[in-house]
Design a protein around this motif. Structure first.
Motif, PDB file in Angstrom:
ATOM      1  N   ASP A  13     -33.439 -40.492  32.122  1.00 16.97           N
ATOM      2  CA  ASP A  13     -32.577 -39.737  33.034  1.00 16.97           C
ATOM      3  C   ASP A  13     -31.185 -40.355  33.129  1.00 16.97           C
ATOM      4  O   ASP A  13     -30.170 -39.652  33.093  1.00 16.97           O
ATOM      5  N   GLY A  14     -31.177 -41.675  33.283  1.00 11.06           N
ATOM      6  CA  GLY A  14     -29.908 -42.394  33.396  1.00 11.06           C
ATOM      7  C   GLY A  14     -29.058 -42.210  32.156  1.00 11.06           C
ATOM      8  O   GLY A  14     -27.853 -41.938  32.234  1.00 11.06           O
ATOM      9  N   LYS A  16     -29.128 -39.793  30.152  1.00 12.60           N
ATOM     10  CA  LYS A  16     -28.656 -38.411  30.097  1.00 12.60           C
ATOM     11  C   LYS A  16     -27.365 -38.266  30.909  1.00 12.60           C
ATOM     12  O   LYS A  16     -26.380 -37.671  30.456  1.00 12.60           O
ATOM     13  N   LYS A  17     -27.387 -38.867  32.102  1.00 15.08           N
ATOM     14  CA  LYS A  17     -26.179 -38.818  32.935  1.00 15.08           C
ATOM     15  C   LYS A  17     -25.029 -39.546  32.244  1.00 15.08           C
ATOM     16  O   LYS A  17     -23.885 -39.086  32.251  1.00 15.08           O
ATOM     17  N   GLU A  20     -22.879 -37.854  29.601  1.00 15.64           N
ATOM     18  CA  GLU A  20     -21.830 -36.903  30.007  1.00 15.64           C
ATOM     19  C   GLU A  20     -20.469 -37.606  30.102  1.00 15.64           C
ATOM     20  O   GLU A  20     -19.430 -36.968  30.043  1.00 15.64           O
ATOM     21  N   ALA A 184     -22.636 -44.839  36.999  1.00 17.90           N
ATOM     22  CA  ALA A 184     -22.653 -43.545  36.310  1.00 17.90           C
ATOM     23  C   ALA A 184     -24.067 -43.118  35.953  1.00 17.90           C
ATOM     24  O   ALA A 184     -24.384 -41.938  35.893  1.00 17.90           O
ATOM     25  N   ALA A 185     -24.929 -44.105  35.688  1.00 17.76           N
ATOM     26  CA  ALA A 185     -26.304 -43.783  35.308  1.00 17.76           C
ATOM     27  C   ALA A 185     -27.165 -43.501  36.535  1.00 17.76           C
ATOM     28  O   ALA A 185     -28.285 -43.003  36.415  1.00 17.76           O
ATOM     29  N   GLY A 186     -26.650 -43.887  37.709  1.00 23.41           N
ATOM     30  CA  GLY A 186     -27.443 -43.722  38.918  1.00 23.41           C
ATOM     31  C   GLY A 186     -28.479 -44.827  39.072  1.00 23.41           C
ATOM     32  O   GLY A 186     -29.471 -44.660  39.786  1.00 23.41           O
TER      33      GLY A 186
END
Lengths: 351, 315, 49
Positions: A13-14, A16-17, A20, A184-186
């Motif tokens: 998930d990270g 993926k973010k 961007e 940015a990755a959360g």
């Protein structure tokens, strides 16, 4: 906050973010070995890789890089002018870079970023890059980083250091770039730093203990350059060399390039390509004379540069990070560790 | 093959002591598994470092080019054929050489073996027919026959074709070997498929020129790739330039290549560029019944014209 | 190499064989026109890295 925990279930998930915002690079297995490639959407870096076949230097310093272009087409704007090309210096991140390869950028910087000259291409690409290191848990038998000014958990030049700890990674924040990357990755989950640091320290020690290969470099600086240059062992060292460019091209610290113009019809470009001191052409003069006309000259140059001239000029140790690629990939098994020992003990013999 | 070493040392020491040669070219033990380093001995004491096992794949003929002294050289079947080619092409004189023939049962393929294991290989122990590969958490014994370099597996000239000394009994030559299965597969492709196939094959090339420089045939004082007036080929990573280098190099080896495998073996990124030279080798065999390096007294097909030339247009 | 067989042709023409020369050139140009432009091994401008 110095350490952040990344649960491996949040990894994808990270990323993926991150994709961007950043162009992501990571180790990818192609056929029989790994290399650093730009990751496609959804593609994961293979962090089980021991190390990549080629070094990641090409991400910042491509093997072949266009600098200027021109056109003779009078219908085009700025025709007949050699213009700098526009390049993409948007943020990029290298995930899973090994500490040795990261430290190599510090060595290469000495060449590309000096008070007199700043190489715009290298610097801009470097500044756009976040280096996300992966601590080395199982160094190869031909790695000798701990005696080459580096180590499996070395942090120099890294923005983040990831440490694999079972179900999670610990991300040690080293710079603001690293901090921004995590944000940015959360990935924000904090940890009990005291416990984590203690475990990291133990893991670091365990990894360092696994390094079974070393070089001695302590005498290189004090010995007279000419003593080494004229040492009797160069004939024996250079005999097997076939003068290919493998060692220099796989080396993360080799920086030499050659500038070429290419024309195609009414347009063309000026590019720079990696060059190698192993090639006769590297030093061939326009007159036909070549000051390094034999392979002995060229082999000696490579080792003298890495292990003597560089040591003398910058006083920051040898121009090598101990990644072991040249040792593993030399087609005829010329081993820099052996040569370093010959040079260092030659120095000792003169005491 | 392991038993050769005593004889190799004995012969080398004798040649050096009797001053029949100034140096003997052989191998010394490598510093990483499955590697040995080409090495020379100029005195009987130096001979102590010599080794012989299944990691002596580098073609030693490469070290003879234009040398002036008297040399003893270890020669496997393929090395000996390249020595013959060197003699034909005046790169060395026959009377400079004492050829120490080494009947060969094939060299093991480091890349193939490494790919069989997940972790790093720490040690490889060899006996007559098997090798035992050890690493962190694994140990496996393999039959040497199954892990030979591909050119060794299909070799039909294992014994040296020319020699002054022999380090052991001649080995049985392999018969009924299909040498060109892979070449036929590529020949069957349509032109566009071939182009795509080769582009994919050469994509990893970093132009280090290890293939060229490991090759005993590639001894031009200035290679066409290094010429700048005129510049025949661009120096960047353009796929056309990369293929041009590989194609042209292969053509320069036509009728001369012995398929010793040095090029493929030395490639740091694992490209099998032998498919190019093998195609030309196959053509030479089919068109001219020619195999390179078998006889120093026969001129090669590309420097002779025979009335029976298979090409119609030239008759 | 990915070059179509018809694109590469060899002929032996003596300087006295003008008619044969014309015939060969006509045939070769026709064959090449049929094939169209060569796409393989044609260099383009390097990509900006």
């Amino acid at each position: 906050m110095k350490i952040v925990q990344i649960n491996k279930e949040n990894w994808t998930d990270g990323l993926k973010k991150l994709s961007e915002i950043y162009r992501l690079f990571g180790p990818v297995k192609e056929d029989d070995f790994h290399n650093f490639l730009e990751l496609e959407q959804g593609q994961l870096p293979d962090l089980n890789c021991l190390n990549t076949r080629l070094s990641p230097k090409s991400i910042i310093y491509p093997q072949s890089e266009v600098m200027f272009e021109y056109t003779l087409d009078e219908n085009q704007k700025d025709h007949h002018i050699l213009k700098e090309v526009k390049k993409d210096y948007s943020p990029q991140a290298v995930i899973g870079i090994r500490p040795c390869d990261a430290r190599a950028f510090a060595l290469v910087r000495l060449n590309f970023d000096t008070p007199e000259h700043q190489d715009p291409y290298w610097l801009k690409a470097y500044e756009a890059t976040t280096l996300v290191g992966l601590a080395c848990e199982s160094p190869c038998s031909s790695c000798f980083c701990t005696t080459a000014g580096c180590g499996p958990y070395h942090e120099e030049e890294l923005d983040l250091l990831l440490i694999d700890s079972g179900d999670q990674y610990w991300a040690k924040i080293i710079t603001d770039k690293g901090k921004a990357f995590l944000k940015a990755a959360g990935w924000t989950q904090t940890v009990d730093e005291k416990t984590a640091l203690k475990e990291i320290k133990a893991k670091k020690q365990a990894a360092e203990d696994k390094i079974c290969s070393t070089v001695n470099t302590d005498k290189l600086r004090e010995i007279e350059t000419n003593e080494l240059y004229n040492a009797p062992f160069w004939e024996e060292v250079s005999f097997s060399c076939i003068n290919c460019g493998t060692c220099t091209y796989v080396c993360p610290t080799c920086w030499c390039f050659d500038i070429q113009d290419e024309n195609l019809g009414s347009s063309g470009c000026r590019m720079r390509n990696w060059d190698s001191c192993m090639y006769p052409l590297f030093t061939a003069h326009g007159s036909g004379h070549n000051p390094r006309d034999t392979k002995l000259h060229r082999v000696r140059q490579r080792f003298m540069h890495k292990l003597k001239y560089y040591v003398d000029k910058y006083d920051t140790g040898i121009q090598c990070v101990g990644c072991g690629r040249c040792v593993r990939l030399c087609p005829v098994n010329i081993d820099i560790r052996r040569v370093c020992e010959l040079m260092n003990s030659h120095a000792a013999a003169k005491d | 093959m392991l038993s050769y070493i005593d004889k190799i040392k004995e012969i080398s020491i004798r040649l050096l002591k009797e001053c029949r040669v100034e140096m003997v070219i052989g191998f010394r033990k490598g510093t990483v598994p499955m590697m040995n380093e080409p090495h020379f001995a100029k005195s009987p004491e130096d001979v102590e470092n010599f080794v012989w096992d299944s990691n002596c794949g580098i073609n030693l003929c490469n070290y003879l080019t234009n040398r002036g002294e008297k040399i003893g050289i270890l020669a496997k079947g393929c090395d000996s054929r390249n020595i013959v080619t060197h003699i034909i092409e005046n790169k060395i004189k026959r009377d400079q050489l004492v050829i120490i023939g080494v009947p060969c049962k094939g060299m093991i393929d480091k890349r193939k073996i490494s790919a069989m294991f997940e972790g790093e290989i720490g040690e490889v122990i060899e006996n007559e027919n098997n090798i035992t590969v050890k690493g962190d958490g694994f140990e496996k014994t393999l039959n040497k026959k199954d892990v030979l370099q591909q050119n060794c597996a299909i070799c039909i000239h294992r014994n040296p074709v020319i020699h002054d000394e022999l380090v052991g009994d001649l080995v049985e030559e392999q018969i009924d070997v299909d040498r060109y299965e892979d070449v036929r597969e590529i020949e069957a492709l349509a032109p566009q498929e071939k182009a795509t196939h080769f582009e994919k094959l050469l994509e990893p090339c970093i132009r280090c020129y290890a293939c060229r420089n490991a090759c005993p045939l590639c001894y031009c004082p200035t290679c066409f790739t290094d010429e700048s007036r005129p510049q025949w080929v661009g120096k960047g990573q353009d796929p056309t330039d990369v293929s041009t280098f590989h194609f042209l190099r292969a053509y320069h080896c036509a009728g001369r290549c012995t398929d010793c495998g040095a090029c493929e073996r030395s490639c740091p990124v694992g490209i099998n560029m032998r498919v190019f030279t093998k195609k030309l080798e196959k053509d030479c065999l089919e068109l001219f019944e020619w195999e390179a390096g078998l006889d120093p007294d026969v001129r090669p097909p590309l420097d002779t014209y025979r009335p029976g030339d298979p090409d119609e247009f030239i008759k | 190499m990915g070059i179509e067989p018809d694109r590469l042709q060899f002929s032996w023409v003596s300087s006295a064989e003008a008619t044969k020369f014309v015939q060969v050139v006509t045939e070769v140009t026709r064959a090449i026109k049929d094939l169209g432009p060569n796409k393989n091994l044609v260099k383009t401008m390097p990509k900006v890295a």
